[in-house]
Design an enzyme around this catalytic site. Structure first.
Site, PDB file in Angstrom:
ATOM      1  N   ASP A 188     -27.667 -31.558  10.331  1.00  0.00           N
ATOM      2  CA  ASP A 188     -27.689 -32.659   9.359  1.00  0.00           C
ATOM      3  C   ASP A 188     -29.109 -33.066   9.002  1.00  0.00           C
ATOM      4  O   ASP A 188     -29.312 -34.005   8.261  1.00  0.00           O
ATOM      5  CB  ASP A 188     -27.010 -33.946   9.874  1.00  0.00           C
ATOM      6  CG  ASP A 188     -25.873 -33.693  10.786  1.00  0.00           C
ATOM      7  OD1 ASP A 188     -25.666 -34.491  11.711  1.00  0.00           O
ATOM      8  OD2 ASP A 188     -25.192 -32.685  10.562  1.00  0.00           O
ATOM      9  N   GLU A 235     -14.781   4.961   0.649  1.00  0.00           N
ATOM     10  CA  GLU A 235     -15.411   4.644  -0.641  1.00  0.00           C
ATOM     11  C   GLU A 235     -14.823   3.389  -1.275  1.00  0.00           C
ATOM     12  O   GLU A 235     -15.410   2.786  -2.170  1.00  0.00           O
ATOM     13  CB  GLU A 235     -15.285   5.826  -1.603  1.00  0.00           C
ATOM     14  CG  GLU A 235     -16.286   6.929  -1.353  1.00  0.00           C
ATOM     15  CD  GLU A 235     -17.734   6.439  -1.359  1.00  0.00           C
ATOM     16  OE1 GLU A 235     -18.196   5.988  -2.418  1.00  0.00           O
ATOM     17  OE2 GLU A 235     -18.393   6.513  -0.302  1.00  0.00           O
ATOM     18  N   ARG A 280     -19.393 -21.711  13.119  1.00  0.00           N
ATOM     19  CA  ARG A 280     -20.406 -22.666  13.593  1.00  0.00           C
ATOM     20  C   ARG A 280     -20.341 -23.999  12.853  1.00  0.00           C
ATOM     21  O   ARG A 280     -20.941 -24.975  13.296  1.00  0.00           O
ATOM     22  CB  ARG A 280     -21.801 -22.062  13.568  1.00  0.00           C
ATOM     23  CG  ARG A 280     -22.193 -21.434  12.248  1.00  0.00           C
ATOM     24  CD  ARG A 280     -23.547 -20.763  12.300  1.00  0.00           C
ATOM     25  NE  ARG A 280     -24.596 -21.754  12.430  1.00  0.00           N
ATOM     26  CZ  ARG A 280     -25.361 -21.912  13.500  1.00  0.00           C
ATOM     27  NH1 ARG A 280     -25.233 -21.145  14.539  1.00  0.00           N
ATOM     28  NH2 ARG A 280     -26.269 -22.856  13.517  1.00  0.00           N
ATOM     29  N   PRO A 309     -18.654  -5.020  -1.828  1.00  0.00           N
ATOM     30  CA  PRO A 309     -19.922  -5.165  -2.553  1.00  0.00           C
ATOM     31  C   PRO A 309     -19.713  -5.690  -3.977  1.00  0.00           C
ATOM     32  O   PRO A 309     -20.661  -6.154  -4.615  1.00  0.00           O
ATOM     33  CB  PRO A 309     -20.517  -3.754  -2.547  1.00  0.00           C
ATOM     34  CG  PRO A 309     -19.442  -2.841  -2.105  1.00  0.00           C
ATOM     35  CD  PRO A 309     -18.396  -3.643  -1.424  1.00  0.00           C
TER      36      PRO A 309
HETATM   37  C1  9D3 Z   1     -22.303   4.131  -1.672  1.00  0.00           C
HETATM   38  C2  9D3 Z   1     -20.890   3.909  -2.021  1.00  0.00           C
HETATM   39  N1  9D3 Z   1     -20.793   3.041  -3.194  1.00  0.00           N
HETATM   40  C3  9D3 Z   1     -20.715   3.875  -4.390  1.00  0.00           C
HETATM   41  C4  9D3 Z   1     -21.129   3.179  -5.608  1.00  0.00           C
HETATM   42  C5  9D3 Z   1     -19.611   2.177  -3.115  1.00  0.00           C
HETATM   43  C6  9D3 Z   1     -19.426   1.498  -1.831  1.00  0.00           C
HETATM   44  C7  9D3 Z   1     -18.208   1.543  -1.195  1.00  0.00           C
HETATM   45  C8  9D3 Z   1     -18.014   0.903   0.003  1.00  0.00           C
HETATM   46  C9  9D3 Z   1     -20.441   0.767  -1.256  1.00  0.00           C
HETATM   47  C10 9D3 Z   1     -20.237   0.113  -0.037  1.00  0.00           C
HETATM   48  C11 9D3 Z   1     -19.020   0.183   0.571  1.00  0.00           C
HETATM   49  C12 9D3 Z   1     -18.797  -0.513   1.857  1.00  0.00           C
HETATM   50  N2  9D3 Z   1     -19.305  -1.893   1.804  1.00  0.00           N
HETATM   51  C13 9D3 Z   1     -18.583  -2.939   2.136  1.00  0.00           C
HETATM   52  O1  9D3 Z   1     -17.460  -2.797   2.556  1.00  0.00           O
HETATM   53  C14 9D3 Z   1     -19.136  -4.264   1.961  1.00  0.00           C
HETATM   54  C15 9D3 Z   1     -20.441  -4.710   1.543  1.00  0.00           C
HETATM   55  C16 9D3 Z   1     -21.614  -3.994   1.166  1.00  0.00           C
HETATM   56  O2  9D3 Z   1     -21.703  -2.757   1.161  1.00  0.00           O
HETATM   57  N3  9D3 Z   1     -22.707  -4.727   0.793  1.00  0.00           N
HETATM   58  C17 9D3 Z   1     -22.718  -6.092   0.782  1.00  0.00           C
HETATM   59  N4  9D3 Z   1     -21.639  -6.785   1.107  1.00  0.00           N
HETATM   60  C18 9D3 Z   1     -20.533  -6.089   1.484  1.00  0.00           C
HETATM   61  S1  9D3 Z   1     -19.087  -6.802   1.908  1.00  0.00           S
HETATM   62  C19 9D3 Z   1     -18.334  -5.360   2.203  1.00  0.00           C
END
Ligand code: 9D3
Length: 248
Positions: free
Chosen positions: A169, A116, A154, A89
């Protein structure tokens, strides 16, 4: 293209990859998919891949060693110049331009985290870049990794049929799609727009482009802004808004 995914849920990844465009690309050997499970590289009897965070706090953290070993195994099987991309994220937001960039590479190693987070030293040592799907919370990186793979595969030559690639395209690039209709011609009094039944291909193309412009303007003004419309496009958009009873 050679793709590897590092995930503690290898069966989830393999299952998703069986379907549709991606499944066909793998079957036809346009794409190879290797799944590496950190658990297979865990040294202890319990095959531990996670631990409690230093400093305390909720949840668990993905351990360095098993995941690093899984990444190194993927590296040794993939072509030189295959970057390790962590799904997170905290990454840059993935978009179609990113998909096009990745589709030009010989290979990709995608690291899907769980818990986490991942020990920061693993990211320092093994991850080249981080990508996010956007501002929402997933439970892990696998679904994000599959979304990236789908978007990239794709784009590879020979993966989509002629019909689909023609649509790619087409002039509607950078805009939302126009509305689609199929049989029956009428559903509870709502008819298919007459122009689509006219057989006049130039009029149909113009109508579709007008719809794409108009819907994009109403739903995703950011997309239309990026295009900076010429006179003709502006006139078409004005026509759309007039027909909708709106004004610019
Ligand atoms: C609620 C937990 N968060 C605390 C601030 C941190 C957190 C850790 C791990 C939030 C999400 C994750 C797992 N997410 C992903 O591995 C992830 C993700 C996402 O949550 N949102 C958008 N793109 C991606 S890419 C990988």
């Amino acid at each position: 293209m050679h793709i590897a995914i590092v995930s503690i849920f290898p069966d989830m990844v393999r299952n998703v990859a069986e379907y549709g465009v991606v499944g066909r690309a793998i079957q036809r050997s346009v794409v190879s998919l290797q799944v590496e499970d950190p658990r297979q590289y865990a040294g202890d009897v319990h095959r531990t891949v996670d631990e409690r965070p230093y400093g305390g706090g909720p949840g668990m953290v993905m351990k360095y060693e098993p995941a690093a070993a899984a990444i190194r195994a993927a590296r040794s099987a993939l072509p030189q110049g295959s970057p390790v991309i962590g799904l997170s994220p905290a990454g840059r937001v993935f978009d179609q331009a990113e998909a096009e960039r990745l589709a030009a590479l010989p290979g990709l190693i995608l690291l899907a985290g769980r818990y986490e987070g991942i020990d920061e030293r693993l990211i320092d040592d093994e991850v080249d870049e981080e990508l996010s799907l956007g501002d929402f919370v997933l439970s892990g990186g696998e679904i994000a990794a599959m979304a990236v793979i789908d978007a990239v595969v794709r784009l590879l030559p020979g993966v989509l049929g002629d019909e689909d690639s023609a649509a790619q395209d087409s002039f509607v690039e950078g805009l939302l799609d126009y509305p689609h209709y199929t049989r029956p011609e009428e559903i509870e009094g709502r008819k298919v727009p007459a122009v689509l039944l006219s057989g006049d291909h130039a009029r149909i193309a113009r109508w579709r482009y007008k719809q794409a412009l108009g819907r994009s303007f109403l739903r995703r003004p950011d997309l239309v802004e990026k295009l900076s419309l010429d006179r003709e496009q502006q006139a078409l958009l004005d026509e759309f808004l007039k027909e909708q009873g709106r004004e610019t």
